[in-house]
Scaffold this active site. Structure first.
Site, PDB file in Angstrom:
ATOM      1  N   LYS B  95      34.230  22.413  67.444  1.00 27.78           N
ATOM      2  CA  LYS B  95      34.355  22.078  66.026  1.00 27.78           C
ATOM      3  C   LYS B  95      32.974  21.848  65.415  1.00 27.78           C
ATOM      4  CE  LYS B  95      37.937  19.428  65.422  1.00 27.78           C
ATOM      5  NZ  LYS B  95      38.724  18.168  65.461  1.00 27.78           N
ATOM      6  N   LYS B 144      18.121  57.123  80.227  1.00 26.02           N
ATOM      7  CA  LYS B 144      17.631  57.473  78.890  1.00 26.02           C
ATOM      8  C   LYS B 144      18.807  57.604  77.913  1.00 26.02           C
ATOM      9  CE  LYS B 144      15.182  61.357  76.698  1.00 26.02           C
ATOM     10  NZ  LYS B 144      14.473  60.635  75.656  1.00 26.02           N
ATOM     11  N   LYS B 170      19.646  50.518  86.152  1.00 27.58           N
ATOM     12  CA  LYS B 170      20.876  49.971  85.579  1.00 27.58           C
ATOM     13  C   LYS B 170      21.497  50.955  84.602  1.00 27.58           C
ATOM     14  CE  LYS B 170      19.856  47.540  81.309  1.00 27.58           C
ATOM     15  NZ  LYS B 170      20.776  48.437  80.605  1.00 27.58           N
ATOM     16  N   ASP B 171      22.816  50.929  84.544  1.00 29.29           N
ATOM     17  CA  ASP B 171      23.533  51.669  83.515  1.00 29.29           C
ATOM     18  C   ASP B 171      23.131  51.172  82.143  1.00 29.29           C
ATOM     19  OD1 ASP B 171      25.081  53.441  84.929  1.00 29.29           O
ATOM     20  OD2 ASP B 171      26.922  52.266  84.840  1.00 29.29           O
ATOM     21  N   ASP B 172      23.333  52.028  81.159  1.00 23.77           N
ATOM     22  CA  ASP B 172      23.234  51.550  79.791  1.00 23.77           C
ATOM     23  C   ASP B 172      24.461  50.676  79.539  1.00 23.77           C
ATOM     24  OD1 ASP B 172      22.367  51.252  77.201  1.00 23.77           O
ATOM     25  OD2 ASP B 172      21.966  53.374  76.927  1.00 23.77           O
ATOM     26  N   HIS B 261      23.846  41.291  81.077  1.00 15.71           N
ATOM     27  CA  HIS B 261      23.235  41.921  79.899  1.00 15.71           C
ATOM     28  C   HIS B 261      23.394  40.991  78.698  1.00 15.71           C
ATOM     29  CE1 HIS B 261      22.382  44.768  76.675  1.00 15.71           C
ATOM     30  NE2 HIS B 261      21.776  45.489  77.588  1.00 15.71           N
ATOM     31  N   GLY B 334      10.546  47.447  74.884  1.00 15.21           N
ATOM     32  CA  GLY B 334       9.163  47.711  74.474  1.00 15.21           C
ATOM     33  C   GLY B 334       8.154  47.683  75.606  1.00 15.21           C
ATOM     34  N   GLY B 356      12.605  51.499  79.812  1.00 22.90           N
ATOM     35  CA  GLY B 356      13.424  52.668  79.507  1.00 22.90           C
ATOM     36  C   GLY B 356      12.501  53.782  79.026  1.00 22.90           C
ATOM     37  N   GLY B 357      12.151  53.697  77.741  1.00 19.83           N
ATOM     38  CA  GLY B 357      11.241  54.680  77.158  1.00 19.83           C
ATOM     39  C   GLY B 357       9.899  54.725  77.877  1.00 19.83           C
TER      40      GLY B 357
END
Lengths: 409, 409
Positions: B95, B144, B170-172, B261, B334, B356-357
């Protein structure tokens, strides 16, 4: 737009190229990359690609820093996610929720996505049918204090509330499984009080007992409560996840209405810059997931929600939504009998008037608290002012309530 | 404070009497009412009563409207709630989350409450042990593009990432159960690629496959994935609820690490006025619920989180907590090789460098992307500047990465 779920966002940025941002969302949250794909592959991937439907930039020449925003609509192909709410929410707002000032305002799910959701098992009409009340707003009351009290006390509180003519009584959301008032014994004690009160008042009553504990045991607990006589459940949906509500409400053995409590919602809806709009969080998603009644902050109490948001929640519960049953709106907090005409003006008659202090704090006691509400509801439906109605012989409870809390119109 | 869980809030109000507010929280969220109780009852109820531990008002003489706030600590008796996270969260912020500008900053759970939580089954040390890597930060990479791609494509992506010497893939988080790459077939295809890569590199690898679908079927899906060869899981915790993670991580048949995640977290942590602090949301609660690795926004990318918050999340994952194993911090977004020395400076060596990138976008290809990171990690551990290391023969991948993205120290 057939085969797509459409998300509407508001995103703030003093300088962003919102067109570019919208495209980067539509691509980034679906196929990942687009412009660099070979043409042959594009043809194949096109059905997975998100689409920017609209961008509406709000930009004033004299805007102060932080005031520039855009409303962006993106359509996400159903083919990209399984037909469950975690998958939909993670797709449209999983990573994106962390990408600057952005709020998820709405989700229009596709016919196909919605078909996986039976929605409320009873809904507004079903709850009315269980109670046999079709011609007036319902009245719900909440226990005064529950933590640390024993069965005899809760039963006594229940009986006094029931005597006042309330239609529903709900557990406090912070009453968990505990040795003083364990679930099944609590249900038995309160339903026994309900039967005694019904013998006095002739009035049916639903008792929404709080369903708590480990996620994997909720369905079994619900069945235990029902076997013990429970005829409704209260559930802290956001502490468990929408999918848990969806699974409970889809379970044919859970044959009673479920009231969704908004606990934790304030962590997500109030900021203009972040989170999820109240109408989606407490309105559309609760209904999709199968809530028969939905509690949400009223515009009258100390709990802060601008009135247009309260009404947007109500609209989301009542407007057509892929043929799903409607959910009963239960605006809560700060309600006393003097507010009833205003509640009916704001919410119509398909509303549950829900009170705690406005019932237990009545100068003549708890039972008179319920009676005062029922008298106020009757007066408002007949178009009689509360001041006039309070003066009627037999309406002493309403008179005392009006003296105590006044009338707000 | 034995037998109490302590919540710390920050609440903004230009005029409130914060002492009064603190007492109203401590009473309202526990016994409901106090001053009006008879003395005899007080003696009995005292053990259920919340206690105000501290109030620290931040009030500047020249404060602008909206800047006055107080940090308030309230102790809630364990006896009031069952030992599960939904009950604790609903008690301390159910609450209350809707009661004006208030943010939940921290929760110190009691020894007794914590004893119901085994926490991470593997934790930081267990993950290191599975990989046989004890002396350096780990390297994780992310597919990717995944949506709309078939098994052969994912297997190929996986193999190229694995060849670069990454420790975890890891999977997306938006890859759900789907006909192109269904869970078990995906696990088989990727683990086959892992074995082929291991034959080349001699390097073990964990593949965190995304666990999705209906809540009640998650444990069975996890077991299916494990039977198919999965050696780790990815889980969108906040889309399902902490209790679901807790139940999965406590399940002895789910014998692989779980990576949490942060999807949806941005709906709750970024506002200064509402929600739940990142350190609690993504740090302490994830660890209590049993996450072996926790992804959270890095301070280096476009995802916005002030650096002190990133570090507070890390601290919550690594500091002593009732004897629970630590969770591996995975600051994400990043990340490119030129950031590695800074990551190690900020987070130490007990960190997963997650890209990733920064891997797939490497000018010499995905495998070189992983190699560049591994070369950067080696250099940083040896105290060699990236500029010098990049010039070493054999470190062409690092050189190309530095040319592409630069170095940030």
């Amino acid at each position: 737009m057939n085969g797509y779920c459409i998300a509407t966002y508001r995103t703030y940025d003093d300088k962003a190229d919102f067109n570019k941002k919208a495209i980067s969302i539509a691509v980034g949250l679906t196929v990942g990359s687009w412009t660099e794909l070979p043409e042959a592959q594009k043809a194949n991937m096109e059905k997975h690609l998100g689409k920017v439907l609209s961008i509406s930039v709000h930009e004033l020449a004299d805007a102060a820093p932080g005031e520039r925003y855009a409303d962006i609509q993106i359509a996400y192909p159903d083919i990209n996610f399984s037909r469950d709410l975690p998958a939909l929410l993670v797709t449209v707002f999983g990573k994106l929720s962390m990408d600057g000032k952005i709020k998820l305002l709405d989700l229009d799910v596709s016919e196909s996505f919605a078909s996986a959701f039976p929605g409320p098992k009873f809904g507004l009409d079903g709850v009315r049918q269980l109670l046999g009340v079709h011609d007036r707003p319902l009245l719900m009351s909440i226990f005064k204090s529950v933590v640390g009290y024993d069965l005899a006390n809760l039963q006594d509180q229940f009986y006094k509330q029931a005597l006042g003519g309330v239609d529903l009584i709900k557990d406090d959301e912070i009453l968990f499984e505990n040795p003083l008032t364990p679930l099944e014994k609590r249900v038995e004690a309160c339903m026994e009080a309900a039967r005694r009160a019904e013998a006095e008042t002739g009035q049916k009553l639903l008792y929404a007992v709080n369903l708590t504990g480990p996620t994997s045991q909720l369905a079994a607990s619900a069945r235990k409560a029902i076997d013990a006589g429970a005829n409704a459940l209260l559930f802290n949906v956001l502490a468990y996840g929408y999918d848990v509500l969806h699974e409970l409400s889809s379970d044919s053995s859970i044959s009673v209405p479920i009231a969704a409590h908004p606990a934790m919602a304030g962590a997500m809806y109030p900021s203009p810059h972040y989170g999820i709009s109240a109408a989606l969080l407490l309105g559309k998603l609760m209904r999709l997931a199968g809530a028969d009644l939905v509690l949400f902050p009223s515009p009258y109490g100390s709990v802060v929600m601008p009135k247009e948001e309260n009404l947007a929640v109500k609209d989301a519960l009542l407007s057509p939504l892929h043929g799903l049953r409607t959910s009963f709106p239960v605006p809560s907090a700060g309600i006393h009998p003097g507010l009833v005409p205003l509640i009916l003006k704001d919410f119509g008659t398909d509303v549950v008037v829900n009170a705690g202090g406005g019932i237990h704090g009545h100068p003549m006691g708890t039972a008179a608290g319920g009676q005062a509400f029922r008298q106020a509801i009757s007066a408002a439906l007949e178009g009689i002012s509360l001041r006039d109605a309070a003066a009627h012989p037999g309406n002493e409870a309403l008179q005392a309530a009006v003296n105590a809390w006044g009338i707000r119109e």
